[in-house]
Design a protein around this motif. Structure first.
Motif, mmCIF file in Angstrom:
data_model
loop_
_atom_site.group_PDB
_atom_site.id
_atom_site.type_symbol
_atom_site.label_atom_id
_atom_site.label_comp_id
_atom_site.label_asym_id
_atom_site.label_seq_id
_atom_site.Cartn_x
_atom_site.Cartn_y
_atom_site.Cartn_z
ATOM 1 N N VAL A 66 -27.791 -6.161 -24.148
ATOM 2 C CA VAL A 66 -26.597 -5.863 -23.365
ATOM 3 C C VAL A 66 -26.413 -6.943 -22.296
ATOM 4 O O VAL A 66 -27.250 -7.081 -21.404
ATOM 5 C CB VAL A 66 -26.706 -4.488 -22.683
ATOM 6 C CG1 VAL A 66 -25.400 -4.147 -21.975
ATOM 7 C CG2 VAL A 66 -27.078 -3.403 -23.680
ATOM 8 N N PRO A 67 -25.334 -7.732 -22.353
ATOM 9 C CA PRO A 67 -25.075 -8.686 -21.272
ATOM 10 C C PRO A 67 -24.797 -7.961 -19.959
ATOM 11 O O PRO A 67 -23.988 -7.015 -19.932
ATOM 12 C CB PRO A 67 -23.817 -9.430 -21.752
ATOM 13 C CG PRO A 67 -23.754 -9.189 -23.228
ATOM 14 C CD PRO A 67 -24.334 -7.820 -23.428
ATOM 15 N N PRO A 68 -25.411 -8.362 -18.868
ATOM 16 C CA PRO A 68 -25.154 -7.700 -17.581
ATOM 17 C C PRO A 68 -23.694 -7.724 -17.178
ATOM 18 O O PRO A 68 -23.222 -6.812 -16.502
ATOM 19 C CB PRO A 68 -26.012 -8.503 -16.597
ATOM 20 C CG PRO A 68 -27.063 -9.153 -17.420
ATOM 21 C CD PRO A 68 -26.450 -9.407 -18.759
ATOM 22 N N VAL A 69 -22.957 -8.745 -17.606
ATOM 23 C CA VAL A 69 -21.568 -8.896 -17.194
ATOM 24 C C VAL A 69 -20.705 -7.727 -17.664
ATOM 25 O O VAL A 69 -19.651 -7.448 -17.093
ATOM 26 C CB VAL A 69 -20.998 -10.241 -17.713
ATOM 27 C CG1 VAL A 69 -20.833 -10.214 -19.227
ATOM 28 C CG2 VAL A 69 -19.702 -10.597 -17.012
ATOM 29 N N LYS B 262 -30.169 -2.469 -20.370
ATOM 30 C CA LYS B 262 -30.071 -3.894 -20.707
ATOM 31 C C LYS B 262 -30.427 -4.151 -22.168
ATOM 32 O O LYS B 262 -30.183 -5.235 -22.686
ATOM 33 C CB LYS B 262 -30.963 -4.726 -19.797
ATOM 34 C CG LYS B 262 -32.443 -4.527 -20.004
ATOM 35 C CD LYS B 262 -33.253 -5.491 -19.148
ATOM 36 C CE LYS B 262 -34.732 -5.397 -19.487
ATOM 37 N NZ LYS B 262 -35.542 -6.344 -18.697
ATOM 38 N N ALA B 263 -31.001 -3.140 -22.831
ATOM 39 C CA ALA B 263 -31.347 -3.273 -24.241
ATOM 40 C C ALA B 263 -31.743 -1.917 -24.781
ATOM 41 O O ALA B 263 -32.096 -1.004 -24.030
ATOM 42 C CB ALA B 263 -32.496 -4.267 -24.432
ATOM 43 N N GLU C 151 -27.840 -14.947 -21.009
ATOM 44 C CA GLU C 151 -28.361 -13.947 -20.072
ATOM 45 C C GLU C 151 -29.055 -12.784 -20.766
ATOM 46 O O GLU C 151 -30.189 -12.421 -20.394
ATOM 47 C CB GLU C 151 -27.228 -13.446 -19.183
ATOM 48 C CG GLU C 151 -27.645 -12.586 -18.015
ATOM 49 C CD GLU C 151 -28.140 -13.395 -16.823
ATOM 50 O OE1 GLU C 151 -29.373 -13.536 -16.698
ATOM 51 O OE2 GLU C 151 -27.308 -13.860 -16.046
ATOM 52 N N PRO C 152 -28.451 -12.155 -21.770
ATOM 53 C CA PRO C 152 -29.174 -11.021 -22.388
ATOM 54 C C PRO C 152 -30.445 -11.440 -23.105
ATOM 55 O O PRO C 152 -31.418 -10.686 -23.122
ATOM 56 C CB PRO C 152 -28.143 -10.441 -23.369
ATOM 57 C CG PRO C 152 -27.121 -11.508 -23.560
ATOM 58 C CD PRO C 152 -27.078 -12.280 -22.287
#
Length: 481
Positions: A337-340, A346-347, A169-170
């Motif tokens: 950054v993983p959303p979870v 996010k980065a 995901e990331p």
């Protein structure tokens, strides 16, 4: 019969390019190389689309895309062709991290878009239970990929959701600002899709990809994977535009196209407010929504397919800090950054580390940027600029212990900036291209919607469109190499 077919002698035809992003500019450049006459129409007052050069605290920076894949040649070749060859620079460092499970962790190596070929590569990011789930891939029955499948859906079926949520995901989010459970594996990660179709074990498939890559590894001294430009990737559109003008092309800014129509015996008619211009051929280099609106009357099949393309919005927060104010300067090129994990950003890219030309512009400053916003998760983008800066500083404080205040900051918003390659995307693109190719008038499409969102993919898409039209515009010409 088109106007291109009624010309006499070797008079070149007139091509109109709708859209002044890097795709439209690259198409214009290629058409002029082939001998056509060219006009570029850009609705806004700025060329370049998502490539945007700016400055912060006197330091030149990119406020949009910041690097381009160098192992694919189109972007580097174009930069050299327009006089930027001596300004091409690789990243000074490419040591990225993942901010997950409360710490910055080294980005695992030995993966294909987050899918590990080595179980140890995922340790530290994936929990013990998640590692055990990955190992089940070796014994699970085959998972069929069919004609296409979402990356997240397939990888979760083989390796578990942790691999998707914390690794895939990331990485995919950094490219598409999208949702791994919706993104087409066939379109976005074709190597992985081929492995899914030919291998029972996904891990074995990744190992096979890595073995092939090792066997064909480029020789020592080959250019790096990614490349930037001294002064910013955002300087490329202006250089291409200058080359287009020098070659006799016309570029009109602040010129939205209100109507595009084909008339037998007359060719294309393009209405611009109170005037209309004629063209023998058209390159549609506008985003999906704008392209659909202009094609709806004469090419409804293409417009219908374009209407189904979703976009993600995002914002970039660029900040400059005095190095003397920092307790410590973060290491590496930045982190994903993983959303979870539930964070806002996010980065983050540590631009002064990543690009030598930024560091050299003012060694006393440390420039970094964060990105916010994902597909169907744009609530934070409704906040004002100061709030986005504050959200970024809070996450940076938690991630790297940053407590200093920036001496300057700027927020760049990309509303509907990134097309989403949902499952079935390649079939959608094929339908669009088939529909425009059936038009009686010479028409082609190019841009991030079609063959990839990266800069080389956009330029490759533009070259394909231009080359397919040059035979109509200049029958005696040979497309440029």
């Amino acid at each position: 019969m088109s106007a291109a077919h009624t010309r006499t002698g070797r008079e070149p035809g007139h091509a109109v390019v709708i859209g002044g992003g890097i795709s439209g500019l690259a198409a214009a450049h290629r058409l002029l190389e082939g001998g056509a006459r060219v006009t570029v129409l850009e609705a806004s007052g700025r060329l370049g689309g998502k490539l945007h050069a700016g400055a912060i605290a006197g330091v030149p920076v990119d406020l949009g895309a910041e690097s381009m894949l160098a192992r694919r040649p189109e972007a580097v070749d174009l930069a050299r062709a327009v006089g930027l060859g001596d300004r091409l620079q690789p990243p000074a460092t490419a040591t990225a991290s993942l901010w997950t499970r409360g710490a910055l962790r080294p980005m695992p190596k030995g993966h294909v878009m987050g899918v590990p070929g080595d179980l140890l590569a995922a340790s530290g990011v994936i929990s013990p239970d998640g590692m055990a789930r990955i190992a089940e891939d070796e014994t699970l029955a085959r998972t069929e990929a069919g004609e296409d499948v979402a990356v997240g859906e397939y990888v979760a079926a083989r390796l578990g959701r942790e691999v998707v949520d914390r690794l895939v995901e990331p990485l995919l989010g950094g490219v598409y600002a999208g949702d791994a459970y919706r993104i087409s594996m066939r379109a976005a990660v074709p190597q992985l899709f081929e492995a899914a179709r030919t291998q029972r074990s996904l891990i074995e498939g990744v190992r096979a990809i890595q073995a092939r890559a090792a066997a064909t590894a480029p020789p020592e001294g080959t250019p790096p994977v990614f490349m930037g430009i001294d002064g910013g990737i955002g300087t490329l559109p202006a250089a291409v535009a200058d080359a287009v003008r020098r070659a006799g092309g016309e570029i009109l800014l602040g010129t939205p196209v209100e109507e595009l129509r084909w008339a037998a015996g007359e060719g294309w008619r393009i209405r611009l407010g109170d005037r209309t211009i004629a063209a023998d051929a058209v390159v549609m280099a506008a985003p999906a929504g704008a392209a659909a609106g202009l094609l709806r009357a004469d090419c409804p099949a293409a417009a219908t397919a374009l209407d189904t393309v979703d976009y993600a919005s995002m914002a970039l927060v660029t900040m400059a800090f005095r190095r003397a104010d920092l307790d410590r300067v973060p290491d590496g090129s930045g982190f994903l950054v993983p959303p979870v994990d539930g964070h806002r950003i996010k980065a983050s890219t540590f631009a002064s580390h990543k690009w030598g030309w930024i560091d050299a512009a003012d060694p006393g400053l440390f420039v970094l940027r964060t990105s916010l916003g994902r597909y169907q998760d744009a609530a934070d983008l409704q906040r004002d600029d100061s709030e986005l800066v504050a959200l970024s500083l809070a996450d940076l404080g938690a991630a790297v212990g940053l407590t200093a205040r920036p001496v300057a900051s700027t927020v760049t918003r990309w509303e509907g900036g990134l097309p989403q390659y949902s499952v079935g995307h390649l079939e959608r693109v094929a339908r669009i291209r088939e529909a425009v190719a059936r038009m009686p008038g010479a028409l082609r499409v190019c841009g991030a919607v079609y063959d990839g969102v990266g800069i080389p993919a956009c330029i490759g898409s533009a070259r394909r469109a231009a080359d397919e039209l040059l035979g109509t515009l200049t029958p005696d010409s040979v497309p440029a190499e």
